[in-house]
Design a protein around this motif. Sequence first.
Motif, PDB file in Angstrom:
ATOM      1  N   GLN A 890       0.830  -1.203   0.000  1.00  0.00           N
ATOM      2  CA  GLN A 890       0.000   0.000   0.000  1.00  0.00           C
ATOM      3  C   GLN A 890       0.865   1.253   0.000  1.00  0.00           C
ATOM      4  O   GLN A 890       0.582   2.220  -0.723  1.00  0.00           O
ATOM      5  CB  GLN A 890      -0.920  -0.020   1.215  1.00  0.00           C
ATOM      6  CG  GLN A 890      -1.995  -1.105   1.149  1.00  0.00           C
ATOM      7  CD  GLN A 890      -2.830  -1.157   2.411  1.00  0.00           C
ATOM      8  OE1 GLN A 890      -2.506  -0.524   3.418  1.00  0.00           O
ATOM      9  NE2 GLN A 890      -3.903  -1.941   2.381  1.00  0.00           N
ATOM     10  N   GLU A 891       1.930   1.218   0.811  1.00  0.00           N
ATOM     11  CA  GLU A 891       2.830   2.367   0.847  1.00  0.00           C
ATOM     12  C   GLU A 891       3.507   2.579  -0.497  1.00  0.00           C
ATOM     13  O   GLU A 891       3.635   3.715  -0.975  1.00  0.00           O
ATOM     14  CB  GLU A 891       3.881   2.160   1.941  1.00  0.00           C
ATOM     15  CG  GLU A 891       3.337   2.225   3.352  1.00  0.00           C
ATOM     16  CD  GLU A 891       2.908   3.643   3.722  1.00  0.00           C
ATOM     17  OE1 GLU A 891       3.616   4.593   3.356  1.00  0.00           O
ATOM     18  OE2 GLU A 891       1.844   3.797   4.349  1.00  0.00           O
ATOM     19  N   TYR A 894       1.153   3.948  -3.094  1.00  0.00           N
ATOM     20  CA  TYR A 894       0.881   5.353  -2.824  1.00  0.00           C
ATOM     21  C   TYR A 894       2.062   6.213  -3.260  1.00  0.00           C
ATOM     22  O   TYR A 894       1.886   7.253  -3.925  1.00  0.00           O
ATOM     23  CB  TYR A 894       0.603   5.543  -1.333  1.00  0.00           C
ATOM     24  CG  TYR A 894       0.564   6.987  -0.893  1.00  0.00           C
ATOM     25  CD1 TYR A 894      -0.532   7.796  -1.181  1.00  0.00           C
ATOM     26  CD2 TYR A 894       1.627   7.541  -0.199  1.00  0.00           C
ATOM     27  CE1 TYR A 894      -0.558   9.121  -0.791  1.00  0.00           C
ATOM     28  CE2 TYR A 894       1.610   8.872   0.199  1.00  0.00           C
ATOM     29  CZ  TYR A 894       0.513   9.661  -0.097  1.00  0.00           C
ATOM     30  OH  TYR A 894       0.492  10.965   0.302  1.00  0.00           O
ATOM     31  N   GLU A 895       3.286   5.775  -2.916  1.00  0.00           N
ATOM     32  CA  GLU A 895       4.464   6.560  -3.274  1.00  0.00           C
ATOM     33  C   GLU A 895       4.658   6.604  -4.784  1.00  0.00           C
ATOM     34  O   GLU A 895       5.032   7.647  -5.345  1.00  0.00           O
ATOM     35  CB  GLU A 895       5.697   5.961  -2.606  1.00  0.00           C
ATOM     36  CG  GLU A 895       5.716   6.141  -1.086  1.00  0.00           C
ATOM     37  CD  GLU A 895       6.888   5.420  -0.445  1.00  0.00           C
ATOM     38  OE1 GLU A 895       7.680   4.817  -1.215  1.00  0.00           O
ATOM     39  OE2 GLU A 895       7.014   5.465   0.791  1.00  0.00           O
ATOM     40  N   GLU A 897       2.329   6.354  -7.115  1.00  0.00           N
ATOM     41  CA  GLU A 897       1.316   7.228  -7.696  1.00  0.00           C
ATOM     42  C   GLU A 897       1.634   8.683  -7.413  1.00  0.00           C
ATOM     43  O   GLU A 897       1.457   9.564  -8.273  1.00  0.00           O
ATOM     44  CB  GLU A 897      -0.054   6.844  -7.125  1.00  0.00           C
ATOM     45  CG  GLU A 897      -1.236   7.423  -7.882  1.00  0.00           C
ATOM     46  CD  GLU A 897      -1.366   6.840  -9.276  1.00  0.00           C
ATOM     47  OE1 GLU A 897      -1.966   7.520 -10.131  1.00  0.00           O
ATOM     48  OE2 GLU A 897      -0.852   5.718  -9.512  1.00  0.00           O
ATOM     49  N   LEU A 898       2.111   8.954  -6.205  1.00  0.00           N
ATOM     50  CA  LEU A 898       2.485  10.329  -5.851  1.00  0.00           C
ATOM     51  C   LEU A 898       3.641  10.811  -6.710  1.00  0.00           C
ATOM     52  O   LEU A 898       3.645  11.950  -7.201  1.00  0.00           O
ATOM     53  CB  LEU A 898       2.861  10.390  -4.361  1.00  0.00           C
ATOM     54  CG  LEU A 898       3.188  11.772  -3.794  1.00  0.00           C
ATOM     55  CD1 LEU A 898       1.966  12.681  -3.868  1.00  0.00           C
ATOM     56  CD2 LEU A 898       3.663  11.651  -2.351  1.00  0.00           C
TER      57      LEU A 898
END
Length: 920
Positions: A890-891, A894-895, A897-898
Amino acid sequence: MEASSSRVTNGKNKLFHAVAKDVNILFDELEAVNSPCKDDDSLLHPGNLTSTSDDASRLEAGGETVPERNKLNGLYFRDGKCRIDYILVYRKSNPQTEKREVFERNIRAEGLQMEKESSLINSDIIFVKLHAPWEVLGRYAEQMNVRMPFRRKIYYLPRRYKFMSRIDKQISRFRRWLPRKPMRLDKETLPDLEENDCYTAPFSQQRIHHFIIHNKETFFNNATRSRIVHHILQRIKYEEGKNKIGLNRLLTNGSYEAAFPLHEGGYRSKNSIRTHGAVNHRHLLYECWASWGVWYKYQPLDLIRRYFGEKIGLYFAWLGWYTGMLFPAAFIGLFVFLYGVTTLDHCQVSKEVCQATEIIMCPVCDKYCPFMRLSDSCVYAKVTHLFDNGATVFFAVFMAVWATVFLEFWKRRRAVIAYDWDLIDWEEEEEEIRPQFEAKYSKKERMNPISGKPEPYQAFTDKCSRLIVSASGIFFMICVVIAAVFGIVIYRVVTVSTFAAFKWALIRNNSQVATTGTAVCINFCIIMLLNVLYEKVALLLTNLEQPRTESEWENSFTLKMFLFQFVNLNSSTFYIAFFLGRFTGHPGAYLRLINRWRLEECHPSGCLIDLCMQMGIIMVLKQTWNNFMELGYPLIQNWWTRRKVRQEHGPEKKINFPQWEKDYNLQPMNAYGLFDEYLEMILQFGFTTIFVAAFPLAPLLALLNNIIEIRLDAYKFVTQWRRPLASRAKDIGIWYGILEGIGILSVITNAFVIAITSDFIPRLVYAYKYGPCAGQGEAGQKCMVGYVNASLSVFRISDFENRSEPESDGSEFSGTPLKYCRYRDYRDPPHSLVPYGYTLQFWHVLAARLAFIIVFEHLVFCIKHLISYLIPDLPKDLRDRMRREKYLIQEMMYEAELERLQKERKERKKNGRAHHNEWP
């Protein structure tokens, strides 16, 4: 490759997006004219016979490019760029031309590239080579939820407790005195399989930037590519109609002769793997797995899984785990046997048997069997002690617990493998309905609650009636087995008298052993003959049931075949263990078959020697025959094919076949997949556990066989069989439930073997109740003095029936005719108030036997349930790793995509484009 794939994409981009799954794709007239049809010369290239010397001269010329080198290895198209992902084979003379033509047009419509090549030795055989471009692989990988690597794993080391750290230190000190990991394969030899060290996720073209793609040509490995192509072929139509779809149906109706993925080249190399490395993964598997020189090494499971798929990888993982778990069982069984050897001279019972020269035993058959001294069975009494001694009960309890521990720890091992191979969250897709089911029930349909599509429906009454007929067929075949066992019983009864009247003294004096040995061999022949019949009957009954899907058909067929084979293999063993000598009556009042043949009695030293002989001969012969058929049959078939080629083209010219023709000349994998391999091992597991109390050496024989079995199966898969399609699976399927059933049955049978077949209970009752130590709470060897005499009853010879009276009067023993003889039973003497009635000792022994069965079963079942409760199915460290991985994924997502959004924002600023204030 890029040019060809882009050309296909640009030319048929609209077609790709317009075509949906399970929709008939047929070319119109214009496309049919522009597209090369089945017999077009642009696709079909006749093969030319080339020698290896020609290829060698070509390579020695030097300067060839990679595509030119790829042309020679038979793994690529003629351009040397497009790798062959799948092979279809058909004959020109086959009349199904129209179906193949439509099928191949629809293959090209799906985006697969195709080439054709005629066989080098038979121009009638045509090979269709298929290649899937990147766009097709990506599209279908997304549909099939193929998991691909996208980030390197960050391994989490769990906290170690002080006590465990100390134990690890002590173990490491001990390991310094041992060779350094002799059973592990050299890490430098094995390739670094990137997918095993990466987190994986279902492939998505929209998030393609998240995945690790060094090279599009190698991103999907060969096994995955062939699986995707097979998935496509199973969904392509070949004729108008709802059910005219799929490669399997074309193979069934003979349109295509064979379909298979290619091996990755040859499995041998002139150069050493240590100096030059492996040529390909097949060569590496042969050197590190299928070679006899590495029989003591661990299996390269990750490489097996990459080459053959998860289903075959799980089979070899289970077989390796089973073989490893056999080591403690074989060691304890050997210890029990050696304990019997060391205590043989101190066994009071065998001493008394060997010294009983004055005890004359009654004949074991009518007329021709003579009287015999009890001391004549001295050898058999000693052999019986090797298997039936004080450690037998302990070993029976140990094996019952061992079976539970084996299954529980296999669950943990399977969980670890499923995690490493990304099978935890994998679910089988909705299976297709079998063509036979569709054809039978196509008139009646109902809505599928999962897919929402109408599908054929089988009425409940129809299903029940078919199941009843199938169950009746199973029952009838089991009755056939019982009839065969009954025939063996009659054979034993008749031949005892025949061997007793034999001219040769060796056979005449050992008539019972000769009877048992020949009966076991005949029984083995009957077993092998009935196995052929069982397969056909199981197929007939399974097809009669009309299972809906292939997995339902496979489970039904597996269960029937196991029941047939299990009953066939063990029925005679059950007869010897629990019925032989139990219902014979007594001298003067024998029970007879059809009021004619006297039932067979046990040897004076007991029935356990017959059971040991039955198990030993059947187990050795069965495993030897299976190993010969597994390896010998493919070797002979492949040798015969090579011999025919040499006869047709002459031995002086060595033909260099392309890889597709080499693989075509190999044997196809069994039509039932891994069924035969699993069945052989499950039946062996039954032999190892069910009657292990009577034959403690069974685990040792199983261990020796399995060490050979692993390498035989590996050699067969790598060298003698075509490469099977890489299939996925989460576990070993219905076989695990069968293993659990055998584990429960083993507890019951071992309790009955110890209580009924062996002399453990009668000896225990004598030691505590009737022997010299009665009432003292002791049961040593001195307490067994007089046991043999107490276990034998007296019979008056004048009470013999006319048809049972022996020809000899026994005067050869004492010079005068005998008046009395002895037999094994607890009965009153002939001059008592109730002649030949049961004594009190008989009822004590019977009560002790029943009590032992109840106590043994309850105790062992309690231990089994306690162990299964205490051992969790999922190891704690694996549970922590899975939770941490979920968090890290998940991290990372998220990273990633960011990071992508930030890059897009910077690009907009750099290009000076207007944009709104947006997150982040």
